[in-house]
Design a protein around this motif. Structure first.
Motif, PDB file in Angstrom:
ATOM      1  N   ARG A 304       0.837  -1.196   0.000  1.00 45.60           N
ATOM      2  CA  ARG A 304       0.000   0.000   0.000  1.00 45.60           C
ATOM      3  C   ARG A 304       0.870   1.243   0.000  1.00 45.60           C
ATOM      4  O   ARG A 304       1.869   1.325   0.707  1.00 45.60           O
ATOM      5  CB  ARG A 304      -0.907   0.009   1.232  1.00 45.60           C
ATOM      6  N   GLU A 305       0.467   2.236  -0.817  1.00 42.11           N
ATOM      7  CA  GLU A 305       1.164   3.503  -0.902  1.00 42.11           C
ATOM      8  C   GLU A 305       0.223   4.616  -0.423  1.00 42.11           C
ATOM      9  O   GLU A 305      -0.916   4.361  -0.026  1.00 42.11           O
ATOM     10  CB  GLU A 305       1.612   3.758  -2.340  1.00 42.11           C
ATOM     11  N   ALA A 306       0.689   5.812  -0.496  1.00 45.13           N
ATOM     12  CA  ALA A 306      -0.128   6.955  -0.081  1.00 45.13           C
ATOM     13  C   ALA A 306      -1.226   7.230  -1.102  1.00 45.13           C
ATOM     14  O   ALA A 306      -1.133   6.859  -2.277  1.00 45.13           O
ATOM     15  CB  ALA A 306       0.754   8.193   0.084  1.00 45.13           C
ATOM     16  N   ASN A 307      -2.289   7.864  -0.638  1.00 47.50           N
ATOM     17  CA  ASN A 307      -3.359   8.380  -1.507  1.00 47.50           C
ATOM     18  C   ASN A 307      -4.046   7.298  -2.337  1.00 47.50           C
ATOM     19  O   ASN A 307      -4.404   7.516  -3.491  1.00 47.50           O
ATOM     20  CB  ASN A 307      -2.804   9.469  -2.435  1.00 47.50           C
ATOM     21  N   GLY A 308      -4.214   6.116  -1.745  1.00 45.09           N
ATOM     22  CA  GLY A 308      -4.977   5.069  -2.402  1.00 45.09           C
ATOM     23  C   GLY A 308      -4.248   4.291  -3.466  1.00 45.09           C
ATOM     24  O   GLY A 308      -4.861   3.477  -4.171  1.00 45.09           O
TER      25      GLY A 308
END
Length: 409
Positions: A304-308
């Motif tokens: 998982r990364e930032a901002n979806g």
């Protein structure tokens, strides 16, 4: 676990002998050439099964038998299409197929925005970026009402992203999102996709759930008789996109489906990559709580990364917590005395496959690496439990025995 790999049929650049040499004992496949909604005829199924058997492999899991969009929307000749689905199940059962995968995602199957995202080691992975989806939705597709699907920061970021792309980049993004990925049931142009979205104008999440239940109520009694387990694949990604509802995204979604349709044939394809995009999905706990419904396993991980955003990680890395998942699967297998079909899901394009034409996510070497890692992990967990039982003797049968495979979370 029964080790398999996905194979897309005779046109797949990965050959059956490659899969056998990778260590799998079987394949999961489908008659991808048959149009959605048409009957899968027994002769075609038997011919494909004979082809697989001639390579020394088995085929007992279909991935997937598509559910036509008219069944999902309960429109047009949906009742005739359910009859076609039922006949296909009869024909599959007559050929020894006992697990049938399907999904209930509107229009798009699994969706990504980048099919060759370069990792630090030079391998390439699949990636999903919410801002890129918004850029396509707002500025290329220009879906009416799309602005309501995104907050102000996302709309601004999407506008900047679109402005920074040249015509080639915009066309690539469009093609990646809607042209159809390997195993996808549909491919679209943007104009056709916009029209298709309109067919869901009156189908919200509650109505889609009702339609899903109605489909299962129509086919599960027959599947029960045939000894087929229908396993639903979760939404990928597990949240609404393009204003379309998605209703198989969480443990609660699946538990509700099982409660409403309690037939033994109503099962789950546990895809750790799809469910794992959401941090609120407890993957090992889902195995423990839903285990009797799990008929097929897709084992992969995402980071998982930032901002979806998220990207496909190595099979034992990322955020899936694969050691805990496989430990839970081992506990389930011991408890129920069965071996669940498993395949290593999307692998990295790596090594010699970087110079070959491959199906995105389904190159040979990345999946072979994943299969080897998962096989070793499972054997280590199983042997550890066996050694403990041997050392303790009769004490190992106690409910409080330390030989119970621990949850390593």
């Amino acid at each position: 676990m029964t080790q398999t790999m996905r194979w897309f049929g005779p046109a797949d650049p990965v050959r059956l002998r490659d899969i056998r040499q990778a260590g799998a004992g079987g394949v999961v496949t489908a008659l991808h050439e048959v149009p959605n909604g048409a009957v899968w005829h027994r002769d075609a199924i038997a011919e494909r099964k004979a082809m697989v058997a001639a390579a020394g492999l088995d085929w007992t899991v279909v991935e997937s038998l598509p559910v036509d969009e008219r069944i999902k929307t309960r429109s047009g000749d949906w009742d005739m299409l359910i009859d076609h689905y039922r006949q296909s199940l009869v024909n599959l059962a007559s050929c020894g197929i006992d697990v049938v995968t399907y999904n209930f995602m509107p229009l798009l199957d699994w969706t990504r925005t980048d099919l060759d995202w370069e990792l630090p080691d030079g391998a390439r992975a699949l990636r999903f970026e919410a801002v890129a989806v918004a850029a396509y939705d707002l500025h290329i597709l220009q879906r009416p009402g799309a602005e309501d699907s995104y907050d102000a920061p996302t709309r601004r970021a999407a506008a900047a992203r679109f402005a920074a792309m040249d015509a080639t980049a915009r066309a690539k993004l469009e093609r990646t999102i809607i042209a159809g990925l390997p195993g996808s049931e549909e491919g679209f142009t943007s104009a056709a996709f916009l029209r298709a979205i309109g067919t869901y104008a009156d189908v919200d999440a509650a109505r889609l759930r009702d339609h899903h239940v109605a489909f299962l109520e129509a086919v599960c009694p027959l599947a029960d008789e045939l000894g087929i387990r229908l396993v639903v694949h979760p939404d990928d990604p597990p949240f609404p996109i393009f204003g379309l509802p998605r209703v198989v995204s969480t443990e609660a979604d699946v538990a509700d489906l099982f409660a409403r349709v309690p037939n033994a044939s109503n099962g789950l394809c546990l895809c750790t990559g799809s469910f794992g995009v959401r941090a609120d999905n407890d993957l090992p706990g889902m195995v423990d709580r839903l285990g009797d419904r799990i008929g097929f396993l897709h084992l992969r991980s995402v980071k998982r990364e930032a901002n979806g955003a998220f990207h496909e990680a190595e099979h034992l890395g990322g955020d899936a917590g694969m050691t805990a998942v496989v430990a839970a699967v081992h506990r389930l297998s011991v408890r129920e005395g069965r071996s669940i079909p498993m395949r290593p899901d999307h692998g990295h394009q790596m090594l010699d496959d970087l110079g070959r034409t491959t199906n995105p996510g389904y190159s040979l070497l990345g999946r072979m690496r994943g299969l080897a890692e998962l096989r070793g992990l499972e054997r280590g967990i199983a042997h550890g439990a066996d050694d403990c039982r041997s050392a303790l003797g009769p004490r190992a049968t106690s409910r409080a025995s330390p030989c119970r495979v621990p949850d390593p979370r």
